[in-house]
Design a protein around this motif. Structure first.
Motif, PDB file in Angstrom:
ATOM      1  N   CYS A 167       3.735  39.617  18.202  1.00 51.50           N
ATOM      2  CA  CYS A 167       4.876  39.345  18.743  1.00 51.50           C
ATOM      3  C   CYS A 167       5.673  40.300  19.555  1.00 51.50           C
ATOM      4  N   CYS A 206       9.428  40.880  17.817  1.00 53.83           N
ATOM      5  CA  CYS A 206       9.739  41.451  16.438  1.00 53.83           C
ATOM      6  C   CYS A 206       8.457  42.282  16.029  1.00 53.83           C
ATOM      7  N   CYS A 259       6.727  35.068  19.000  1.00 55.15           N
ATOM      8  CA  CYS A 259       6.509  34.234  17.914  1.00 55.15           C
ATOM      9  C   CYS A 259       7.543  33.038  17.779  1.00 55.15           C
ATOM     10  N   CYS A 266      11.228  34.089  17.087  1.00 57.59           N
ATOM     11  CA  CYS A 266      11.828  34.768  17.982  1.00 57.59           C
ATOM     12  C   CYS A 266      12.356  33.973  19.139  1.00 57.59           C
TER      13      CYS A 266
HETATM   14 ZN   LIG Z   1       8.873  37.478  16.610  1.00 61.73          ZN
END
Ligand SMILES: [Zn+2]
Ligand SMILES: [Zn+2]
Length: 132
Positions: A87, A90, A127, A130
């Motif tokens: 991701c 994050c 992801c 997020c």
């Molecule tokens: Zn993420």
């Protein structure tokens, strides 16, 4: 060999085993810092430098794999053929098992420069967590 050396060697062995055990059994892809925090609970006297050295050793021997992202290097004890989704927001690393199964075709393929023994695929994206 005197008794002190044997004790020292045993200590190193159990440190290595505990580090490897953690990386092999965790479902997440831990950073070296995380491995250090987790193994410290079992080995209160282990140093960060020792954990880093043990991890690099296992990586060099091919017992664990390294996943390098922009800021952090993660470790993965799962050597089965799978890809990773990283991701970009994050930094979480996810295992991807069902994509790109056809990529196995390229395994053992001979290229002009040599034969492929292995390959790694990284997918980059955002992801679900997020994206919310
Ligand atoms: Zn993420
Ligand atoms: Zn993985």
């Amino acid at each position: 060999m005197n008794g002190k050396n044997i004790a020292e060697e045993e200590r190193m062995t159990s440190q290595k085993e505990i580090v490897l055990d953690y990386v092999k059994n965790t479902k997440c892809h831990p950073s070296a810092q995380k491995v250090y925090t987790e193994t410290k609970r079992l080995l209160p006297r282990i140093s960060k430098a020792t954990v880093y050295r043990i991890l690099n050793n296992f990586k060099d021997k091919g017992e664990i794999q390294e996943i390098a992202t922009k800021n952090i290097t993660f470790f993965d004890g799962d050597l089965s053929s799978h890809s990773h989704f990283i991701c970009q927001a994050c930094g979480t690393v996810f295992d991807i098992f069902d994509e790109c199964s056809k990529c196995n075709i390229i395994k053992n393929k001979k290229l002009k420069v040599g034969k492929i023994n292995n390959y790694r695929i990284y997918f980059y994206g955002i992801c679900k967590k997020c994206k919310k």
